[in-house]
Motif scaffolding. Sequence first.
Motif, PDB file in Angstrom:
ATOM      1  N   GLY A 220       0.434  -1.538   0.203  1.00 16.45           N
ATOM      2  CA  GLY A 220      -0.084  -0.448   0.317  1.00 16.45           C
ATOM      3  C   GLY A 220       0.956   1.579  -0.234  1.00 16.45           C
ATOM      4  N   PRO A 221      -0.321   2.243   0.533  1.00  9.49           N
ATOM      5  CA  PRO A 221       0.738   4.278   0.315  1.00  9.49           C
ATOM      6  C   PRO A 221       1.856   3.981   1.011  1.00  9.49           C
ATOM      7  CG  PRO A 221      -1.533   4.044  -0.058  1.00  9.49           C
ATOM      8  CD  PRO A 221      -0.888   2.710   0.671  1.00  9.49           C
ATOM      9  N   TYR A 222       1.756   3.692   2.281  1.00 11.15           N
ATOM     10  CA  TYR A 222       3.019   3.618   3.067  1.00 11.15           C
ATOM     11  C   TYR A 222       3.830   2.147   3.434  1.00 11.15           C
ATOM     12  CZ  TYR A 222      -0.699   7.098   5.023  1.00 11.15           C
ATOM     13  OH  TYR A 222      -1.276   8.182   5.063  1.00 11.15           O
ATOM     14  N   GLY A 223       3.668   1.054   2.652  1.00 12.35           N
ATOM     15  CA  GLY A 223       4.797  -0.061   2.281  1.00 12.35           C
ATOM     16  C   GLY A 223       5.109   0.425   0.973  1.00 12.35           C
ATOM     17  N   LEU A 224       5.605  -0.494   0.326  1.00 14.50           N
ATOM     18  CA  LEU A 224       5.939  -0.647  -1.092  1.00 14.50           C
ATOM     19  C   LEU A 224       5.354   0.295  -2.129  1.00 14.50           C
ATOM     20  CD1 LEU A 224       6.745  -4.225  -1.409  1.00 14.50           C
ATOM     21  CD2 LEU A 224       8.151  -2.360  -0.476  1.00 14.50           C
ATOM     22  N   HIS A 225       4.436   0.644  -2.200  1.00 19.84           N
ATOM     23  CA  HIS A 225       3.717   2.183  -3.260  1.00 19.84           C
ATOM     24  C   HIS A 225       3.541   1.783  -4.568  1.00 19.84           C
ATOM     25  CE1 HIS A 225       2.295   6.284  -2.533  1.00 19.84           C
ATOM     26  NE2 HIS A 225       2.710   6.458  -4.410  1.00 19.84           N
ATOM     27  N   TYR A 226       2.697   0.549  -4.079  1.00 15.86           N
ATOM     28  CA  TYR A 226       2.706  -0.633  -5.677  1.00 15.86           C
ATOM     29  C   TYR A 226       1.262  -0.115  -5.810  1.00 15.86           C
ATOM     30  CZ  TYR A 226       7.065  -3.169  -5.542  1.00 15.86           C
ATOM     31  OH  TYR A 226       8.471  -3.424  -5.772  1.00 15.86           O
ATOM     32  N   VAL A 227       0.032   0.108  -5.217  1.00 21.38           N
ATOM     33  CA  VAL A 227      -1.349   0.251  -4.867  1.00 21.38           C
ATOM     34  C   VAL A 227      -1.129   1.379  -4.607  1.00 21.38           C
ATOM     35  CG1 VAL A 227      -3.187  -0.454  -4.699  1.00 21.38           C
ATOM     36  CG2 VAL A 227      -1.667  -2.121  -5.373  1.00 21.38           C
TER      37      VAL A 227
ATOM     38  N   ILE B 244       2.249   3.590   8.949  1.00 22.03           N
ATOM     39  CA  ILE B 244       3.064   3.431   9.644  1.00 22.03           C
ATOM     40  C   ILE B 244       4.061   3.674  10.642  1.00 22.03           C
ATOM     41  CG2 ILE B 244       2.875   0.109   8.518  1.00 22.03           C
ATOM     42  CD1 ILE B 244       5.215   1.180   6.540  1.00 22.03           C
ATOM     43  N   ASN B 245       4.673   4.639   9.754  1.00 23.64           N
ATOM     44  CA  ASN B 245       5.530   5.664  10.114  1.00 23.64           C
ATOM     45  C   ASN B 245       5.304   6.135  11.258  1.00 23.64           C
ATOM     46  OD1 ASN B 245       6.725   5.545   7.751  1.00 23.64           O
ATOM     47  ND2 ASN B 245       5.531   6.770   7.299  1.00 23.64           N
ATOM     48  N   LEU B 246       4.139   6.492  11.989  1.00 20.02           N
ATOM     49  CA  LEU B 246       3.373   6.944  13.321  1.00 20.02           C
ATOM     50  C   LEU B 246       3.718   5.718  14.373  1.00 20.02           C
ATOM     51  CD1 LEU B 246       1.230   9.350  12.194  1.00 20.02           C
ATOM     52  CD2 LEU B 246       3.256   9.851  13.010  1.00 20.02           C
ATOM     53  N   LEU B 247       4.004   4.305  13.457  1.00 18.78           N
ATOM     54  CA  LEU B 247       3.432   3.300  14.984  1.00 18.78           C
ATOM     55  C   LEU B 247       3.976   3.877  16.149  1.00 18.78           C
ATOM     56  CD1 LEU B 247       2.239   0.720  14.974  1.00 18.78           C
ATOM     57  CD2 LEU B 247       4.052  -0.774  14.123  1.00 18.78           C
ATOM     58  N   GLY B 248       5.846   4.055  16.129  1.00 17.55           N
ATOM     59  CA  GLY B 248       6.419   4.060  16.805  1.00 17.55           C
ATOM     60  C   GLY B 248       6.257   4.544  18.187  1.00 17.55           C
ATOM     61  N   ALA B 249       4.853   5.396  17.698  1.00 16.20           N
ATOM     62  CA  ALA B 249       4.635   6.966  18.433  1.00 16.20           C
ATOM     63  C   ALA B 249       3.373   6.611  19.260  1.00 16.20           C
ATOM     64  CB  ALA B 249       4.256   8.275  18.207  1.00 16.20           C
ATOM     65  N   VAL B 250       3.128   5.362  18.709  1.00 18.01           N
ATOM     66  CA  VAL B 250       1.279   5.216  19.280  1.00 18.01           C
ATOM     67  C   VAL B 250       1.407   3.766  19.853  1.00 18.01           C
ATOM     68  CG1 VAL B 250      -0.123   6.585  18.142  1.00 18.01           C
ATOM     69  CG2 VAL B 250       0.280   4.283  17.108  1.00 18.01           C
ATOM     70  N   ALA B 251       2.134   3.264  19.628  1.00 18.60           N
ATOM     71  CA  ALA B 251       2.244   1.312  20.211  1.00 18.60           C
ATOM     72  C   ALA B 251       1.752   0.734  21.207  1.00 18.60           C
ATOM     73  CB  ALA B 251       3.962   0.590  19.530  1.00 18.60           C
TER      74      ALA B 251
END
Length: 387
Positions: A43-50, A281-288
């Motif tokens: 998805g958009p926050y991963g490999l951005h293929y879709v 997933i870039n904000l995952l660390g802040a809310v984990a």
Amino acid sequence: MSETSIVESFFLIFSGAAVFATFALFTRQPLIIAYIALGVLIGPYGLHYVSDAKLLSEISEIGIIFLLFLLGLDMQPKSLAHMLKKATLVALISSAAFASVGFAVAYSFGFSTQESLLIGVAMMFSSTIIGIKLLPTTVLHHRHTGELVVGLLLLQDLIAIIVLLVLSGGQDTSWGQLASTAINLPLLVIFAFFTVKIVLLRVIQHFDRFHEFIFLVAIGWCLGVAELAKYVGLSLEIGAFIAGISLATSPISLYIAEHLKPLRDFFLILFFFTLGAQFNINLLGAVAIPAIILAIAMLVMKPFIFQFLLRLIKEPKDISWEVGFRLGQISEFSLLIAFLATSISLMGEEASTLIQATAILTFLVNSYFVIFRYPSPIAISDELRRD
């Protein structure tokens, strides 16, 4: 990377889902996990293929619509009305309890009062998709369990619609708008039942030799009532359910339900993929840490509270526990609340990501528990697989 076309997106989603689903089945995992993981990866926050997740989200909503339409086809109106009457108090008390816990956890981690309130509200609801997708509604001895689950989910959906109405209207929301919504629901039900009885069934009986015509009329009726519900201030999901239950007393309902299942599953794959694709997933660390605590709180509290309240209204112990566990996650409505509140600046990106992370965690853990313990259409064990 350049934006992919809808055909390329579908190729990546369904080919990838086939690969991930194969691996999931070999390792005895729920298929829902495979679809969410694929969304996170490409998805958009991963490999951005879709990258066009918004379009896919809108398409996947059709899956929810068909799911509720098919469920309505399997429900008898009299028994459902009785169940809604019994479940109202349970839905209201449980929603207040879950909101209070959500607020307390969010506030303790430094979120503002307004953000904590919205996070608490997002915890009130259970997932219509997970609850119904894992429900063996065609098994006779599970009909009562299904009626309880659906009754509670529908009441939660009504509460969620009011919340979304207030959020979307902001300070412009009036008591008149809320009253209008309350009036439009019974009017829509009356319209649907009379239209089916006077028009739809007569047309179907006249042309019942043409199976593709029945298929076409069923889809048109489902989407038409869903759009009408949205137009009068309700939701597409409630409209689809009303469309289904208005046909439930007809013998043709079984035929329609069987032939729409593949179409429903097609769009549900898109829904779960989109859920993973929209997660930042870039904000995952802040809310984990708060997400894990909030998810554990909901996964533990929801079964116990639902079980306790259902026992108060004289439901059997085993059924009360099963309903509680089947409703032990938070909802796609929670995600809608997060997206809407963020878009109108009522909460920040971190608070929205907290709701999304909690939703994904509860979806995954609760699905594991239900699939391995209770009958469902996608159970790994042959003994528990029911549809």
